[in-house]
Scaffold this motif. Structure first.
Motif, PDB file in Angstrom:
ATOM      1  N   PHE A  82      62.779  52.168  40.077  1.00 38.23           N
ATOM      2  CA  PHE A  82      64.202  52.423  39.850  1.00 38.23           C
ATOM      3  C   PHE A  82      64.456  53.262  38.604  1.00 38.23           C
ATOM      4  O   PHE A  82      65.575  53.316  38.105  1.00 38.23           O
ATOM      5  CB  PHE A  82      64.966  51.085  39.768  1.00 38.23           C
ATOM      6  CG  PHE A  82      64.862  50.316  41.042  1.00 38.23           C
ATOM      7  CD1 PHE A  82      65.576  50.712  42.160  1.00 38.23           C
ATOM      8  CD2 PHE A  82      64.009  49.234  41.144  1.00 38.23           C
ATOM      9  CE1 PHE A  82      65.451  50.034  43.362  1.00 38.23           C
ATOM     10  CE2 PHE A  82      63.869  48.544  42.338  1.00 38.23           C
ATOM     11  CZ  PHE A  82      64.592  48.949  43.460  1.00 38.23           C
ATOM     12  N   GLY A  83      63.418  53.906  38.088  1.00 41.91           N
ATOM     13  CA  GLY A  83      63.589  54.764  36.920  1.00 41.91           C
ATOM     14  C   GLY A  83      62.689  54.337  35.788  1.00 41.91           C
ATOM     15  O   GLY A  83      62.162  53.226  35.781  1.00 41.91           O
ATOM     16  N   LEU A  84      62.517  55.255  34.834  1.00 38.55           N
ATOM     17  CA  LEU A  84      61.519  55.027  33.788  1.00 38.55           C
ATOM     18  C   LEU A  84      62.097  54.411  32.515  1.00 38.55           C
ATOM     19  O   LEU A  84      61.358  53.907  31.685  1.00 38.55           O
ATOM     20  CB  LEU A  84      60.816  56.341  33.433  1.00 38.55           C
ATOM     21  CG  LEU A  84      60.212  57.133  34.613  1.00 38.55           C
ATOM     22  CD1 LEU A  84      59.328  58.261  34.088  1.00 38.55           C
ATOM     23  CD2 LEU A  84      59.415  56.244  35.556  1.00 38.55           C
ATOM     24  N   ASP A  85      63.415  54.455  32.368  1.00 41.92           N
ATOM     25  CA  ASP A  85      64.010  53.888  31.152  1.00 41.92           C
ATOM     26  C   ASP A  85      64.324  52.410  31.343  1.00 41.92           C
ATOM     27  O   ASP A  85      64.574  51.956  32.460  1.00 41.92           O
ATOM     28  CB  ASP A  85      65.286  54.646  30.779  1.00 41.92           C
ATOM     29  CG  ASP A  85      64.967  56.050  30.306  1.00 41.92           C
ATOM     30  OD1 ASP A  85      63.827  56.268  29.843  1.00 41.92           O
ATOM     31  OD2 ASP A  85      65.843  56.929  30.425  1.00 41.92           O
ATOM     32  N   LYS A  86      64.355  51.697  30.228  1.00 45.32           N
ATOM     33  CA  LYS A  86      64.547  50.235  30.290  1.00 45.32           C
ATOM     34  C   LYS A  86      65.893  49.849  30.908  1.00 45.32           C
ATOM     35  O   LYS A  86      66.044  48.771  31.459  1.00 45.32           O
ATOM     36  CB  LYS A  86      64.468  49.619  28.879  1.00 45.32           C
ATOM     37  CG  LYS A  86      63.195  49.927  28.138  1.00 45.32           C
ATOM     38  CD  LYS A  86      61.990  49.250  28.757  1.00 45.32           C
ATOM     39  CE  LYS A  86      60.731  49.655  28.017  1.00 45.32           C
ATOM     40  NZ  LYS A  86      59.730  50.298  28.863  1.00 45.32           N
ATOM     41  N   ALA A  91      70.795  49.295  36.304  1.00 47.18           N
ATOM     42  CA  ALA A  91      71.811  50.211  36.828  1.00 47.18           C
ATOM     43  C   ALA A  91      71.529  50.628  38.271  1.00 47.18           C
ATOM     44  O   ALA A  91      72.459  50.872  39.043  1.00 47.18           O
ATOM     45  CB  ALA A  91      71.876  51.458  35.939  1.00 47.18           C
ATOM     46  N   ASN A  92      70.253  50.685  38.660  1.00 47.25           N
ATOM     47  CA  ASN A  92      69.902  51.317  39.939  1.00 47.25           C
ATOM     48  C   ASN A  92      69.380  50.385  41.024  1.00 47.25           C
ATOM     49  O   ASN A  92      69.296  50.786  42.180  1.00 47.25           O
ATOM     50  CB  ASN A  92      68.818  52.389  39.704  1.00 47.25           C
ATOM     51  CG  ASN A  92      69.269  53.456  38.720  1.00 47.25           C
ATOM     52  OD1 ASN A  92      70.466  53.712  38.605  1.00 47.25           O
ATOM     53  ND2 ASN A  92      68.341  54.062  38.021  1.00 47.25           N
ATOM     54  N   GLN A 180      60.333  55.903  44.093  1.00 52.36           N
ATOM     55  CA  GLN A 180      59.098  56.196  44.823  1.00 52.36           C
ATOM     56  C   GLN A 180      59.094  57.622  45.376  1.00 52.36           C
ATOM     57  O   GLN A 180      58.081  58.077  45.900  1.00 52.36           O
ATOM     58  CB  GLN A 180      58.895  55.170  45.950  1.00 52.36           C
ATOM     59  CG  GLN A 180      58.576  53.780  45.406  1.00 52.36           C
ATOM     60  CD  GLN A 180      58.466  52.710  46.481  1.00 52.36           C
ATOM     61  OE1 GLN A 180      59.025  52.852  47.567  1.00 52.36           O
ATOM     62  NE2 GLN A 180      57.761  51.635  46.175  1.00 52.36           N
ATOM     63  N   ASN A 181      60.229  58.327  45.270  1.00 52.92           N
ATOM     64  CA  ASN A 181      60.225  59.748  45.630  1.00 52.92           C
ATOM     65  C   ASN A 181      59.584  60.597  44.549  1.00 52.92           C
ATOM     66  O   ASN A 181      59.296  61.767  44.756  1.00 52.92           O
ATOM     67  CB  ASN A 181      61.661  60.242  45.870  1.00 52.92           C
ATOM     68  CG  ASN A 181      62.246  59.658  47.152  1.00 52.92           C
ATOM     69  OD1 ASN A 181      61.590  59.696  48.202  1.00 52.92           O
ATOM     70  ND2 ASN A 181      63.436  59.089  47.063  1.00 52.92           N
ATOM     71  N   PRO A 215      67.404  38.354  39.972  1.00 51.20           N
ATOM     72  CA  PRO A 215      68.155  39.604  40.117  1.00 51.20           C
ATOM     73  C   PRO A 215      67.187  40.715  40.572  1.00 51.20           C
ATOM     74  O   PRO A 215      65.999  40.664  40.278  1.00 51.20           O
ATOM     75  CB  PRO A 215      68.651  39.893  38.700  1.00 51.20           C
ATOM     76  CG  PRO A 215      68.526  38.613  37.950  1.00 51.20           C
ATOM     77  CD  PRO A 215      67.395  37.866  38.591  1.00 51.20           C
ATOM     78  N   ASN A 216      67.719  41.697  41.281  1.00 52.26           N
ATOM     79  CA  ASN A 216      66.864  42.776  41.798  1.00 52.26           C
ATOM     80  C   ASN A 216      66.007  43.403  40.708  1.00 52.26           C
ATOM     81  O   ASN A 216      64.816  43.665  40.919  1.00 52.26           O
ATOM     82  CB  ASN A 216      67.729  43.859  42.442  1.00 52.26           C
ATOM     83  CG  ASN A 216      68.316  43.410  43.765  1.00 52.26           C
ATOM     84  OD1 ASN A 216      68.070  42.282  44.210  1.00 52.26           O
ATOM     85  ND2 ASN A 216      69.083  44.273  44.400  1.00 52.26           N
ATOM     86  N   GLN A 217      66.600  43.659  39.557  1.00 54.02           N
ATOM     87  CA  GLN A 217      65.863  44.378  38.504  1.00 54.02           C
ATOM     88  C   GLN A 217      64.676  43.583  37.956  1.00 54.02           C
ATOM     89  O   GLN A 217      63.771  44.135  37.343  1.00 54.02           O
ATOM     90  CB  GLN A 217      66.802  44.800  37.356  1.00 54.02           C
ATOM     91  CG  GLN A 217      67.511  43.679  36.630  1.00 54.02           C
ATOM     92  CD  GLN A 217      68.866  43.370  37.236  1.00 54.02           C
ATOM     93  OE1 GLN A 217      69.055  43.467  38.436  1.00 54.02           O
ATOM     94  NE2 GLN A 217      69.811  42.996  36.380  1.00 54.02           N
ATOM     95  N   ASN A 218      64.682  42.273  38.182  1.00 51.95           N
ATOM     96  CA  ASN A 218      63.557  41.438  37.727  1.00 51.95           C
ATOM     97  C   ASN A 218      62.529  41.183  38.832  1.00 51.95           C
ATOM     98  O   ASN A 218      61.590  40.415  38.636  1.00 51.95           O
ATOM     99  CB  ASN A 218      64.057  40.113  37.159  1.00 51.95           C
ATOM    100  CG  ASN A 218      64.830  40.309  35.869  1.00 51.95           C
ATOM    101  OD1 ASN A 218      66.044  40.465  35.897  1.00 51.95           O
ATOM    102  ND2 ASN A 218      64.141  40.357  34.744  1.00 51.95           N
TER     103      ASN A 218
END
Ligand code: MTE
Length: 314
Positions: A82-86, A91-92, A180-181, A215-218
């Motif tokens: 979902f991205g490289l920043d913490k 957010a994503n 993953q893209n 939560p999704n992010q975890n």
């Protein structure tokens, strides 16, 4: 890497309010009040309305340190899908659909199985275990994970005499996981443990934190937590567990073999090639503290590595 330092006046609500009240109040704020005001809900905020899990057994394995607030645990994450920043995962990660979700357990086992995660959650006694998570980038958290020992699942599928390792795989679906893209890592994200490590009672499959579903992010709906190893071993959103004869490939070891070994035991004496591992900063703290061998779980796990050169097998 950026660590946000809190100022004196910046006290989080969770630190001054009993946990249950804090969560239910945030639930109210996230749902009712936001709707009444016609505000659109930030996906990260909506996570606080997640389903409660229970009843939970308290675990004797828990750490006694102060817990990192829910808000920090769920907004400062590593999840490269979902991205490289913490801040990116919170957010994503709303594009991930964690229910329904199947987990396949196969390989060198007598009874391969496909399990529906909600079924597994309903039928498995869940525990709350307060574990430290120490990331290779030298930050750490103390999280009340909800889960069950990985060993209970492995026993259920009956490993054969050939099984020596356990390989884990995250979902591979660029529609749900747009990161993953990009070729940041080899997808799907993979991790592995030696079978005796995987059978250790401290290794858990987590399905929640702070009494709520993950939560999704975890790493919803199910992720690994191995508290004596660096955080990257704690693979998220697992769809496949495979018992193998050979040591499996792991995402970070494939990406940078000189920097990330297969074992990845927390070890203050073995530096990452680009930075020291001797100290860490607990999220929310100003001062750094000494990192403990095996992240402080040495009494429990050191015997797994007796006779091994931990500089070589890092
Ligand atoms: N699992 C997947 N699938 N993808 C990832 O990028 N990052 C790892 C680990 N599990 C990662 C993953 C790393 S580097 C860390 S430090 C932990 O997740 C962070 O867990 P947390 O965000 O719940 O604190």
């Amino acid at each position: 890497m950026l660590i946000r330092i809190r100022r004196a006046g910046d006290v989080r609500e969770s630190e001054i309010t009993p946990e249950g009240l804090y969560l239910s109040r945030r639930h109210f704020l996230a749902g009712g009040a936001a709707a009444a005001l016609g505000l659109s809900m930030n996906p990260a905020r909506a996570e606080t309305a997640l389903r409660a899990l229970g009843p939970l057994r308290k675990s004797g394995f828990s750490a006694t340190e102060e817990r990192t607030p829910y808000e920090a645990v769920t907004s400062y994450n590593n999840f490269y899908e979902f991205g490289l920043d913490k801040e990116d995962p919170a957010a994503n990660a709303h594009t991930l659909k964690p229910r329904p979700w199947s987990l396949r357990v196969e390989g060198e086992v007598m009874r391969p199985q496909t399990l529906e995660v909600d079924d597994l959650i309903a039928k498995t006694p869940l525990e709350e275990r307060i574990y430290r998570l120490r990331c290779v980038e030298a930050w750490s958290m103390v999280v009340p994970w909800v889960g069950f020992p990985l060993s209970s699942l492995l026993k259920r599928v009956e490993p054969t005499g050939k099984a020596k390792y356990v390989a884990f795989e995250t979902l591979h679906d660029p529609k749900q996981m747009p990161g993953q893209n990009k070729e940041a890592l080899e997808w799907p994200y993979r991790e592995g443990l030696r079978l005796d490590e995987a059978m250790h009672p401290l290794a858990i499959l987590a399905v929640g934190l702070y009494g709520r579903v993950l939560p999704n992010q975890n790493g919803a709906p199910i992720r690994l937590v191995v508290p004596w190893k660096y955080g990257f071993k704690s693979i998220k959103s697992i769809v496949r567990i495979r018992l193998t004869e050979r040591q499996p490939r792991t995402a970070w070891n494939v990406a940078a073999p000189d920097e990330y070994g297969f074992y990845a035991n927390v070890n203050p004496d073995v530096d990452h090639p680009r930075w020291s591992q001797a100290k860490e900063r607990r999220i929310g703290d100003f001062f750094r503290r000494d990192t403990l061998m095996f992240n402080g779980y040495g009494d429990e796990v050191a015997q797994l590595y007796s006779g091994m050169n931990l500089r070589r097998y890092f």
